[in-house]
Design a protein around this motif. Structure first.
Motif, PDB file in Angstrom:
ATOM      1  N   SER A 100       0.627  -1.502   0.293  1.00  0.00           N
ATOM      2  CA  SER A 100      -0.099  -0.114   0.347  1.00  0.00           C
ATOM      3  C   SER A 100       0.528   1.258   0.575  1.00  0.00           C
ATOM      4  CB  SER A 100      -0.838   0.221   0.974  1.00  0.00           C
ATOM      5  OG  SER A 100      -1.791  -0.954   1.252  1.00  0.00           O
ATOM      6  N   GLN A 101       2.107   1.384  -1.065  1.00  0.00           N
ATOM      7  CA  GLN A 101       2.650   2.389  -0.868  1.00  0.00           C
ATOM      8  C   GLN A 101       3.574   2.195   0.124  1.00  0.00           C
ATOM      9  OE1 GLN A 101       0.323   5.808  -2.246  1.00  0.00           O
ATOM     10  NE2 GLN A 101       1.429   5.141  -4.566  1.00  0.00           N
ATOM     11  N   ARG A 102       3.702   1.797   1.744  1.00  0.00           N
ATOM     12  CA  ARG A 102       4.081   2.714   2.239  1.00  0.00           C
ATOM     13  C   ARG A 102       5.733   2.042   1.646  1.00  0.00           C
ATOM     14  NH1 ARG A 102       6.230   0.305   7.588  1.00  0.00           N
ATOM     15  NH2 ARG A 102       5.742   0.727   9.538  1.00  0.00           N
ATOM     16  N   GLY A 103       5.940   0.798   0.859  1.00  0.00           N
ATOM     17  CA  GLY A 103       7.843   1.081   0.722  1.00  0.00           C
ATOM     18  C   GLY A 103       8.091   1.752   0.825  1.00  0.00           C
ATOM     19  N   ILE A 104       7.525   2.410  -0.253  1.00  0.00           N
ATOM     20  CA  ILE A 104       8.040   3.696  -1.562  1.00  0.00           C
ATOM     21  C   ILE A 104       7.929   4.952  -0.504  1.00  0.00           C
ATOM     22  CG2 ILE A 104       5.958   4.403  -2.589  1.00  0.00           C
ATOM     23  CD1 ILE A 104       9.708   3.914  -4.357  1.00  0.00           C
ATOM     24  N   HIS A 105       7.171   5.381   0.299  1.00  0.00           N
ATOM     25  CA  HIS A 105       7.166   6.379   1.116  1.00  0.00           C
ATOM     26  C   HIS A 105       8.779   6.059   2.310  1.00  0.00           C
ATOM     27  CE1 HIS A 105       3.708   8.774   0.577  1.00  0.00           C
ATOM     28  NE2 HIS A 105       3.488   7.851  -0.386  1.00  0.00           N
ATOM     29  N   LEU A 106       8.657   4.756   2.471  1.00  0.00           N
ATOM     30  CA  LEU A 106       9.940   4.886   3.682  1.00  0.00           C
ATOM     31  C   LEU A 106      11.270   4.862   2.919  1.00  0.00           C
ATOM     32  CD1 LEU A 106       9.193   1.041   5.786  1.00  0.00           C
ATOM     33  CD2 LEU A 106       9.527   3.503   6.525  1.00  0.00           C
ATOM     34  N   LEU A 107      10.881   4.739   1.794  1.00  0.00           N
ATOM     35  CA  LEU A 107      12.640   5.013   0.489  1.00  0.00           C
ATOM     36  C   LEU A 107      12.535   6.033   0.175  1.00  0.00           C
ATOM     37  CD1 LEU A 107      12.150   2.426  -2.138  1.00  0.00           C
ATOM     38  CD2 LEU A 107      14.338   2.170  -0.175  1.00  0.00           C
ATOM     39  N   TRP A 108      11.666   6.777   0.000  1.00  0.00           N
ATOM     40  CA  TRP A 108      11.655   8.182   0.046  1.00  0.00           C
ATOM     41  C   TRP A 108      11.803   9.206   1.171  1.00  0.00           C
ATOM     42  CZ3 TRP A 108       8.680  12.337   2.605  1.00  0.00           C
ATOM     43  CH2 TRP A 108       8.943  13.836   1.624  1.00  0.00           C
ATOM     44  N   ARG A 109      11.783   8.819   2.219  1.00  0.00           N
ATOM     45  CA  ARG A 109      12.157   9.043   3.436  1.00  0.00           C
ATOM     46  C   ARG A 109      13.279   9.280   3.902  1.00  0.00           C
ATOM     47  NH1 ARG A 109      13.844  11.611   6.810  1.00  0.00           N
ATOM     48  NH2 ARG A 109      13.095  12.207   8.988  1.00  0.00           N
ATOM     49  N   LEU A 110      13.817   7.724   3.634  1.00  0.00           N
ATOM     50  CA  LEU A 110      15.430   7.692   3.462  1.00  0.00           C
ATOM     51  C   LEU A 110      16.293   8.539   2.226  1.00  0.00           C
ATOM     52  CD1 LEU A 110      15.697   3.694   4.239  1.00  0.00           C
ATOM     53  CD2 LEU A 110      15.353   5.409   5.793  1.00  0.00           C
ATOM     54  N   CYS A 111      15.539   9.164   1.033  1.00  0.00           N
ATOM     55  CA  CYS A 111      16.476   9.513   0.594  1.00  0.00           C
ATOM     56  C   CYS A 111      16.549  10.578   1.314  1.00  0.00           C
ATOM     57  CB  CYS A 111      15.998   9.330  -0.892  1.00  0.00           C
ATOM     58  SG  CYS A 111      16.228   7.731  -1.568  1.00  0.00           S
ATOM     59  N   GLN A 112      14.899  11.615   1.531  1.00  0.00           N
ATOM     60  CA  GLN A 112      15.309  12.920   2.272  1.00  0.00           C
ATOM     61  C   GLN A 112      16.202  13.504   3.097  1.00  0.00           C
ATOM     62  OE1 GLN A 112      12.775  15.459   1.012  1.00  0.00           O
ATOM     63  NE2 GLN A 112      13.442  13.947  -0.371  1.00  0.00           N
ATOM     64  N   GLY A 113      15.756  12.243   4.008  1.00  0.00           N
ATOM     65  CA  GLY A 113      16.438  12.348   5.635  1.00  0.00           C
ATOM     66  C   GLY A 113      18.656  11.785   4.948  1.00  0.00           C
ATOM     67  N   ARG A 114      19.038  11.553   3.276  1.00  0.00           N
ATOM     68  CA  ARG A 114      20.260  11.810   3.031  1.00  0.00           C
ATOM     69  C   ARG A 114      20.418  10.258   3.638  1.00  0.00           C
ATOM     70  NH1 ARG A 114      22.381  17.464   3.436  1.00  0.00           N
ATOM     71  NH2 ARG A 114      20.002  18.008   5.568  1.00  0.00           N
ATOM     72  N   TRP A 115      19.873   9.413   4.280  1.00  0.00           N
ATOM     73  CA  TRP A 115      20.444   7.976   4.231  1.00  0.00           C
ATOM     74  C   TRP A 115      20.853   7.568   2.552  1.00  0.00           C
ATOM     75  CZ3 TRP A 115      16.864   8.870   7.523  1.00  0.00           C
ATOM     76  CH2 TRP A 115      16.635   9.414   9.129  1.00  0.00           C
ATOM     77  N   LEU A 116      19.724   7.555   1.900  1.00  0.00           N
ATOM     78  CA  LEU A 116      20.341   6.747   0.362  1.00  0.00           C
ATOM     79  C   LEU A 116      20.000   7.956  -0.660  1.00  0.00           C
ATOM     80  CD1 LEU A 116      17.880   3.758   1.316  1.00  0.00           C
ATOM     81  CD2 LEU A 116      20.530   3.691   1.172  1.00  0.00           C
ATOM     82  N   VAL A 117      20.373   7.184  -1.667  1.00  0.00           N
ATOM     83  CA  VAL A 117      20.280   8.350  -3.142  1.00  0.00           C
ATOM     84  C   VAL A 117      20.309   6.980  -4.290  1.00  0.00           C
ATOM     85  CG1 VAL A 117      22.612   8.085  -3.337  1.00  0.00           C
ATOM     86  CG2 VAL A 117      21.004   9.798  -4.284  1.00  0.00           C
ATOM     87  N   PRO A 118      18.947   7.526  -4.985  1.00  0.00           N
ATOM     88  CA  PRO A 118      19.578   6.477  -6.673  1.00  0.00           C
ATOM     89  C   PRO A 118      20.485   6.059  -6.755  1.00  0.00           C
ATOM     90  CG  PRO A 118      16.822   7.191  -5.846  1.00  0.00           C
ATOM     91  CD  PRO A 118      18.306   8.411  -5.021  1.00  0.00           C
ATOM     92  N   GLY A 119      21.057   5.418  -6.948  1.00  0.00           N
ATOM     93  CA  GLY A 119      22.578   5.363  -7.838  1.00  0.00           C
ATOM     94  C   GLY A 119      22.584   4.271  -9.356  1.00  0.00           C
ATOM     95  N   PRO A 120      23.230   3.624  -9.434  1.00  0.00           N
ATOM     96  CA  PRO A 120      23.191   2.959 -11.144  1.00  0.00           C
ATOM     97  C   PRO A 120      22.297   2.715 -11.625  1.00  0.00           C
ATOM     98  CG  PRO A 120      25.151   1.499  -9.190  1.00  0.00           C
ATOM     99  CD  PRO A 120      24.166   3.385  -8.651  1.00  0.00           C
ATOM    100  N   VAL A 121      21.682   2.408 -12.717  1.00  0.00           N
ATOM    101  CA  VAL A 121      20.936   2.216 -13.297  1.00  0.00           C
ATOM    102  C   VAL A 121      20.761   0.663 -13.859  1.00  0.00           C
ATOM    103  CG1 VAL A 121      19.454   2.335 -15.480  1.00  0.00           C
ATOM    104  CG2 VAL A 121      20.023   4.612 -14.906  1.00  0.00           C
ATOM    105  N   ALA A 122      20.122  -0.248 -13.536  1.00  0.00           N
ATOM    106  CA  ALA A 122      19.723  -1.166 -13.735  1.00  0.00           C
ATOM    107  C   ALA A 122      18.577  -1.717 -14.332  1.00  0.00           C
ATOM    108  CB  ALA A 122      19.631  -2.819 -12.284  1.00  0.00           C
ATOM    109  N   GLY A 123      18.518  -2.272 -15.874  1.00  0.00           N
ATOM    110  CA  GLY A 123      17.720  -1.717 -16.761  1.00  0.00           C
ATOM    111  C   GLY A 123      16.868  -0.558 -16.894  1.00  0.00           C
TER     112      GLY A 123
END
Length: 368
Positions: free
Chosen positions: A157-180
């Protein structure tokens, strides 16, 4: 600018000045990283669209060149503003998020409460994610979701993508290399090693200056909408840098742009006969709160059918949007089909020929 200059302004001229500022007229940019820095930030919700947006601004570049720039971290794609993916220079992402993330996280708080995302959940997921990508690694969304689920953190129910978004906002993660057709996620500090440090006041002023240089002529309301910076803060930033910009008056409104772009008015703005096949979501249209100068309001529905937020590919001629185009599936050999707003008369012969050159350029870009 003189009264004579002001009298020469028209929507078409403003549109052509914007094309020039955005590297769509003239020599363009020398490289993909230079184009992204020059543009400040570019809408990138749809990956193929932003690749072609850069392909149009960097002569001779192909889709693989631009994907390579993402893979090497020369440009970065994340959620720096408006809750929407953009590409920008890697050294800029940290300080931009420092300006924008607080307001974006606050605006998402209600939705996060609905999804049961609390501060402790974010911290736990950050620990899990950083463990998964430790040592310079990268992980797919599916792998991160599986790790979250194993720790009792639901992702449906979009909880996962919101968690990823929040981790990117907090500068823990960032989208990196492209796979497919998707990007893997990396640790922010591993993937981005050269962040600049700007405080809010200094950063907002630089961001606004760069926006007007890359998108002008534009208004302070355009920047406020584009960046998510409140209008009062926008006006304070403009006061700091207005001496480095040129002001044009049109229709009782102030438009700001780079002096170099304004200088084109002295000898005639180029591009009167230029035809471009731009991607959906291109900054030429999407980078402004008010798009009516370049897109007749009666045709807006044809660009975003049903107001669904999905912008179609556009044909731009003489600084104005005159239609859409389509490229059916089939890769390099696929046909590129113009769909002008004037369905009765279609494109004039000269415009049809120019569009054909654009179609050939697009096929080369795909096949390079």
């Amino acid at each position: 600018m003189t009264a004579a200059t002001r009298s020469r302004l028209s929507p078409g001229i403003i549109g052509r000045l914007r094309l020039a500022a955005q590297g769509l007229l003239g020599p363009g940019f020398s490289s993909v990283p230079d184009a992204v820095r020059g543009m400040t930030a570019m809408q990138a919700q749809d990956l193929p669209s932003v690749l072609w947006a850069l392909g149009q601004r960097v002569p001779g570049s192909g889709a693989q060149d631009i994907r390579g720039a993402l893979d090497r971290g020369e440009i970065v794609r994340s959620w720096p503003m408006r809750g929407t993916l953009h590409v920008l220079a890697p050294e800029d992402l940290g300080w931009v998020l420092g300006i924008t993330s607080g307001r974006m996280v606050q605006s998402a708080a209600g939705r996060h409460r609905q999804l049961g995302i609390m501060a402790a959940d974010v911290e736990l997921c950050a620990e899990i994610a950083l463990g998964l990508v430790a040592g310079g690694g990268a992980a797919s969304r599916e792998a991160l979701f599986a790790a979250f689920e194993a720790a009792g953190q639901g992702t449906r129910s979009q909880r996962g993508i919101h968690l990823l978004w929040r981790l990117c906002q907090g500068r823990w993660l960032v989208p990196g290399p492209v796979a497919g057709q998707q990007q893997l996620f990396a640790a922010f500090d591993d993937w981005i090693t050269g962040s600049r440090s700007l405080d809010r006041e200094e950063g907002t002023a630089e961001w606004l200056l760069r926006y007007f240089r890359s998108h002008g002529p534009a208004t302070e309301r355009d920047f406020s909408w584009w960046s998510g910076i409140p209008l009062t803060e926008t006006r304070a930033a403009l006061a700091r840098v207005s001496d480095r910009l040129t002001e044009l008056k049109f229709g009782g409104t102030s438009y700001w742009l780079a002096p170099e772009t304004a200088a084109l008015l002295d000898h005639g703005v180029p591009g009167q006969r230029t035809v471009l096949a731009l991607p959906g979501f291109d900054e030429f249209l999407l980078g402004y709160a008010d798009r009516s100068l370049v897109l007749p309001p009666e045709h807006a529905e044809k660009i975003v059918p049903g107001g669904n937020g999905v912008f179609r590919k556009t044909i731009v001629a003489g600084g104005a949007v005159i239609g859409t185009w389509a490229a059916p599936a089939g890769g390099r050999r696929a046909g590129v089909v113009p769909e002008p707003f004037d369905a009765v008369n279609g494109l004039r012969p000269a415009a049809q020929k120019s569009f054909g050159l654009q179609a050939a350029k697009y096929r080369r870009y795909l096949g390079s």
